[in-house]
Design a protein around this motif. Structure first.
Motif, PDB file in Angstrom:
ATOM      1  N   GLU A 146       0.826  -1.211   0.000  1.00  0.00           N
ATOM      2  CA  GLU A 146       0.000   0.000   0.000  1.00  0.00           C
ATOM      3  C   GLU A 146       0.857   1.258   0.000  1.00  0.00           C
ATOM      4  N   LEU A 147       1.883   1.270   0.831  1.00  0.00           N
ATOM      5  CA  LEU A 147       2.771   2.432   0.874  1.00  0.00           C
ATOM      6  C   LEU A 147       3.627   2.524  -0.385  1.00  0.00           C
ATOM      7  N   GLN A 148       4.048   1.388  -0.911  1.00  0.00           N
ATOM      8  CA  GLN A 148       4.841   1.377  -2.142  1.00  0.00           C
ATOM      9  C   GLN A 148       4.065   2.030  -3.288  1.00  0.00           C
ATOM     10  N   GLU A 149       2.759   1.794  -3.326  1.00  0.00           N
ATOM     11  CA  GLU A 149       1.919   2.329  -4.397  1.00  0.00           C
ATOM     12  C   GLU A 149       1.794   3.847  -4.371  1.00  0.00           C
ATOM     13  N   ILE A 150       1.992   4.466  -3.220  1.00  0.00           N
ATOM     14  CA  ILE A 150       1.816   5.918  -3.144  1.00  0.00           C
ATOM     15  C   ILE A 150       3.115   6.699  -3.358  1.00  0.00           C
ATOM     16  N   ILE A 151       4.231   6.017  -3.487  1.00  0.00           N
ATOM     17  CA  ILE A 151       5.509   6.717  -3.639  1.00  0.00           C
ATOM     18  C   ILE A 151       5.544   7.539  -4.926  1.00  0.00           C
ATOM     19  N   GLU A 152       5.164   6.954  -6.044  1.00  0.00           N
ATOM     20  CA  GLU A 152       5.195   7.700  -7.315  1.00  0.00           C
ATOM     21  C   GLU A 152       4.281   8.924  -7.281  1.00  0.00           C
ATOM     22  N   PRO A 153       3.013   8.775  -6.826  1.00  0.00           N
ATOM     23  CA  PRO A 153       2.171   9.981  -6.749  1.00  0.00           C
ATOM     24  C   PRO A 153       2.743  11.055  -5.817  1.00  0.00           C
ATOM     25  N   LEU A 154       3.360  10.633  -4.717  1.00  0.00           N
ATOM     26  CA  LEU A 154       4.004  11.605  -3.828  1.00  0.00           C
ATOM     27  C   LEU A 154       5.130  12.337  -4.546  1.00  0.00           C
ATOM     28  N   LEU A 155       5.919  11.597  -5.313  1.00  0.00           N
ATOM     29  CA  LEU A 155       7.057  12.192  -6.009  1.00  0.00           C
ATOM     30  C   LEU A 155       6.639  13.135  -7.130  1.00  0.00           C
ATOM     31  N   ALA A 156       5.377  13.093  -7.519  1.00  0.00           N
ATOM     32  CA  ALA A 156       4.887  14.038  -8.524  1.00  0.00           C
ATOM     33  C   ALA A 156       4.770  15.444  -7.935  1.00  0.00           C
ATOM     34  N   LEU A 157       4.761  15.530  -6.604  1.00  0.00           N
ATOM     35  CA  LEU A 157       4.703  16.818  -5.926  1.00  0.00           C
ATOM     36  C   LEU A 157       6.115  17.341  -5.685  1.00  0.00           C
ATOM     37  N   PRO A 158       6.266  18.657  -5.574  1.00  0.00           N
ATOM     38  CA  PRO A 158       7.581  19.192  -5.188  1.00  0.00           C
ATOM     39  C   PRO A 158       7.901  18.806  -3.739  1.00  0.00           C
TER      40      PRO A 158
ATOM     41  N   GLU B 115      -3.103   5.889   7.008  1.00  0.00           N
ATOM     42  CA  GLU B 115      -4.392   5.792   6.317  1.00  0.00           C
ATOM     43  C   GLU B 115      -4.682   7.044   5.495  1.00  0.00           C
ATOM     44  N   GLU B 116      -4.378   8.204   6.057  1.00  0.00           N
ATOM     45  CA  GLU B 116      -4.607   9.464   5.331  1.00  0.00           C
ATOM     46  C   GLU B 116      -3.754   9.543   4.063  1.00  0.00           C
ATOM     47  N   LEU B 117      -2.498   9.129   4.172  1.00  0.00           N
ATOM     48  CA  LEU B 117      -1.617   9.129   2.998  1.00  0.00           C
ATOM     49  C   LEU B 117      -2.128   8.177   1.921  1.00  0.00           C
ATOM     50  N   ILE B 118      -2.496   6.978   2.340  1.00  0.00           N
ATOM     51  CA  ILE B 118      -2.975   5.973   1.380  1.00  0.00           C
ATOM     52  C   ILE B 118      -4.256   6.463   0.714  1.00  0.00           C
ATOM     53  N   ASN B 119      -5.173   6.996   1.485  1.00  0.00           N
ATOM     54  CA  ASN B 119      -6.433   7.478   0.908  1.00  0.00           C
ATOM     55  C   ASN B 119      -6.221   8.664  -0.023  1.00  0.00           C
ATOM     56  N   ARG B 120      -5.313   9.525   0.323  1.00  0.00           N
ATOM     57  CA  ARG B 120      -5.073  10.723  -0.487  1.00  0.00           C
ATOM     58  C   ARG B 120      -4.383  10.419  -1.812  1.00  0.00           C
ATOM     59  N   PHE B 121      -3.491   9.440  -1.826  1.00  0.00           N
ATOM     60  CA  PHE B 121      -2.659   9.209  -3.014  1.00  0.00           C
ATOM     61  C   PHE B 121      -2.989   7.943  -3.776  1.00  0.00           C
ATOM     62  N   ARG B 122      -4.049   7.282  -3.429  1.00  0.00           N
ATOM     63  CA  ARG B 122      -4.501   6.108  -4.204  1.00  0.00           C
ATOM     64  C   ARG B 122      -5.247   6.526  -5.422  1.00  0.00           C
TER      65      ARG B 122
END
Length: 74
Positions: free
Chosen positions: A41-53, A67-74
């Motif tokens: 679950e956390l691995q899946e959100i790394i790329e979307p996070l990296l799209a941000l500065p 949970e907030e991170l996963i929900n926000r970046f899924r």
């Protein structure tokens, strides 16, 4: 001495790749420190996070729950 445009382009590309790798390491390390192992679950959100500065993703990584991170970046 003038660098050829192709050399300059390769050099800039290498520099950008180094920056991206560094940012990925920061994100992964922050996730590990806060939540332990990085599961799927956390691995899946790394790329979307990296799209941000970095100035945007860093506070999110420090403030939001798992949970907030996963929900926000899924």
């Amino acid at each position: 001495m003038r660098l050829t445009p192709l050399y300059q382009q390769d050099r800039e590309q290498a520099k950008q790749q180094g920056i991206q790798q560094g940012e990925r390491l920061v994100v992964e390390n922050l996730l590990k420190v806060r939540f332990g192992e990085i599961n799927n679950e956390l691995q899946e959100i790394i790329e979307p996070l990296l799209a941000l500065p970095p100035e945007e993703f860093t506070p999110l990584l420090l403030q939001l729950s798992r949970e907030e991170l996963i929900n926000r970046f899924r």
